[in-house]
Motif scaffolding. Structure first.
Motif, short mmCIF file in Angstrom:
data_model
loop_
_atom_site.label_atom_id
_atom_site.label_comp_id
_atom_site.label_asym_id
_atom_site.label_seq_id
_atom_site.Cartn_x
_atom_site.Cartn_y
_atom_site.Cartn_z
N ARG A 292 6.39 8.53 -11.23
CA ARG A 292 6.70 8.17 -9.85
C ARG A 292 8.16 7.78 -9.72
O ARG A 292 8.73 7.15 -10.63
N ALA A 293 8.74 8.13 -8.57
CA ALA A 293 10.12 7.75 -8.26
C ALA A 293 10.12 6.88 -7.02
O ALA A 293 9.44 7.18 -6.03
N TYR A 294 10.87 5.79 -7.07
CA TYR A 294 10.96 4.83 -5.98
C TYR A 294 12.42 4.81 -5.50
O TYR A 294 13.27 4.18 -6.14
N PRO A 295 12.74 5.49 -4.41
CA PRO A 295 14.13 5.60 -3.96
C PRO A 295 14.70 4.25 -3.53
O PRO A 295 14.03 3.47 -2.85
N LEU A 296 15.96 4.01 -3.90
CA LEU A 296 16.60 2.78 -3.47
C LEU A 296 16.81 2.76 -1.96
O LEU A 296 16.94 1.69 -1.38
N ARG A 297 16.84 3.93 -1.32
CA ARG A 297 16.95 3.95 0.14
C ARG A 297 15.78 3.22 0.81
O ARG A 297 15.88 2.76 1.94
N ILE A 298 14.65 3.11 0.07
CA ILE A 298 13.50 2.36 0.56
C ILE A 298 13.50 0.94 -0.02
O ILE A 298 13.31 -0.04 0.70
N HIS B 170 0.86 -1.18 0.00
CA HIS B 170 0.00 0.00 0.00
C HIS B 170 0.90 1.23 0.00
O HIS B 170 1.03 1.93 1.01
N PRO B 171 1.55 1.48 -1.13
CA PRO B 171 2.57 2.54 -1.18
C PRO B 171 1.99 3.93 -0.95
O PRO B 171 0.86 4.23 -1.35
N MET B 172 2.80 4.75 -0.30
CA MET B 172 2.46 6.15 -0.04
C MET B 172 3.47 7.04 -0.77
O MET B 172 4.64 6.68 -0.90
N PHE B 173 2.99 8.21 -1.20
CA PHE B 173 3.83 9.09 -2.00
C PHE B 173 3.75 10.53 -1.50
O PHE B 173 2.75 10.93 -0.89
N ALA B 174 4.81 11.26 -1.76
CA ALA B 174 4.86 12.69 -1.48
C ALA B 174 5.26 13.41 -2.76
O ALA B 174 5.65 12.79 -3.76
N PRO C 276 8.27 6.08 3.07
CA PRO C 276 7.96 4.92 3.92
C PRO C 276 6.58 5.05 4.56
O PRO C 276 6.18 6.14 4.98
N ASN C 277 5.87 3.93 4.65
CA ASN C 277 4.61 3.93 5.38
C ASN C 277 4.85 4.24 6.85
O ASN C 277 4.05 4.93 7.49
N ASP C 278 5.97 3.74 7.37
CA ASP C 278 6.41 4.02 8.73
C ASP C 278 7.88 4.41 8.67
O ASP C 278 8.74 3.56 8.47
N PRO C 279 8.21 5.69 8.84
CA PRO C 279 9.60 6.13 8.72
C PRO C 279 10.56 5.45 9.69
O PRO C 279 11.77 5.45 9.47
N ASN C 280 10.01 4.89 10.77
CA ASN C 280 10.85 4.25 11.77
C ASN C 280 10.95 2.73 11.61
O ASN C 280 11.59 2.06 12.43
N ALA C 281 10.32 2.19 10.58
CA ALA C 281 10.29 0.74 10.40
C ALA C 281 11.67 0.18 10.04
O ALA C 281 12.00 -0.96 10.39
#
Length: 321
Positions: free
Chosen positions: A92-98, A65-69, A203-208
């Protein structure tokens, strides 16, 4: 590296063989119990080549369930690598950091169901149409590897799919292939310039997870690949990058020297600047390796960048380019 030390070979027996001699009947108890719905009497590869990468099924969680900014709100570094995808003017851009932490994003772009995938051990960023054989599939991670490339599975059917080839290699869907969707692996700044109104995966949860950290520190400068058991290409560093379109590959040093290489009807264009996601602990500080785009008759075509050992493993009959 988060692919753990536990390497368990998948044992097989010769009671059932697929065309070409691929052995399909499992005897390894942990796989039989973990994949009760997978029909292992059907396969297209020798399952003896499959090993455990450490994580269990879905231990590397896909993003379903991707989220975008917006581009304007993004805090990504200008040279950070992103997988960029444009379908019917939706960018859409999907960062490799994720992606380095999740490996699969099940998304829908302009109504088209896609799987945005990244295998860190192969550095292969591939996007597939999730529609095949009249079904729309959703993919998860098995935690298994073949030729150091991740094996995905389709939820609901539990067939295994090779990420690098997009082919179902075991289970009821064996023999089916996913359709590649053209995309770029490029620095975020390039995407932002072309698509200022584009969307960026967050990230859906930045702390995940420790997003922005590289759990594969120094991997792409190592002398040999991790968890790889096959033959290495002769005369070519196994971790050397190659750009691939169709069955055509161009060595990264050749691209860096020439800037543009035309081969087999493809035009490979290299640009400096993009950082490696597999170098330093802080992904933003990785060394600059550059990026490539591949076109045919000025139209972007499906392509990717991988390591020489991967190209060799999946194209053994052709050798290294």
């Amino acid at each position: 590296m988060r692919y753990a030390i536990w390497i368990t070979l998948v044992s097989v027996m010769a009671a059932h063989a697929a065309p070409g001699g691929a052995q399909c009947t499992l005897t390894q108890p942990f796989l039989a119990s973990a994949w009760p719905a997978t029909d292992f009497t059907q396969c297209s590869v020798d399952l003896a080549d499959v090993i455990s990468g450490g994580p269990r099924r879905d231990g590397i969680p896909s993003i379903d369930h991707p989220m975008f900014a917006s581009v304007a709100s993004s805090q990504l570094g200008a040279d950070e690598p992103v997988i960029s995808l444009v379908i019917d003017q939706v960018a859409r851009a999907y960062p490799l950091r994720i992606l380095i932490w999740h490996e699969i994003v099940n998304d829908r772009v302009a109504g088209i169901p896609v799987a945005v995938t990244y295998c860190p051990l192969c550095n292969a960023a591939l996007v597939f149409d999730r529609r095949v054989a009249g079904k729309t599939l959703e993919f998860g991670t098995t935690g298994l590897l073949r030729h150091s490339d991740m094996i995905m599975y389709d939820r609901g059917g539990d067939s295994w799919w090779q990420q690098y080839t997009g082919q179902a290699i075991a289970g009821a869907m064996t023999g089916q292939s996913l359709t590649l969707v053209a995309n770029r692996l490029e620095p975020f700044a390039d995407f932002a310039v072309r698509h200022p109104q584009g969307q960026v995966l967050i990230p859906n949860d930045p702390n995940a997870r420790r997003y922005g950290a590289n759990p594969y520190q120094g991997y792409d400068q190592s002398s040999r690949p991790f968890l790889y058991q096959g033959p290495l290409p002769a005369g070519v560093p196994p971790m050397q990058r190659v750009a691939v379109a169709g069955r055509t590959a161009v060595a990264w040093p050749d691209l860096q020297r020439a800037g543009v290489v035309e081969r087999d009807g493809y035009r490979f264009e290299w640009q400096p600047g993009m950082r490696s996601a597999l170098d330093t602990a802080d992904l933003r500080a990785g060394r600059a390796v550059g990026s490539v785009q591949v076109t045919r008759a000025r139209v972007l075509v499906p392509h990717h960048v991988t390591f020489a050992f991967v190209w060799h493993a999946f194209n053994a009959e052709e050798g290294s380019d």
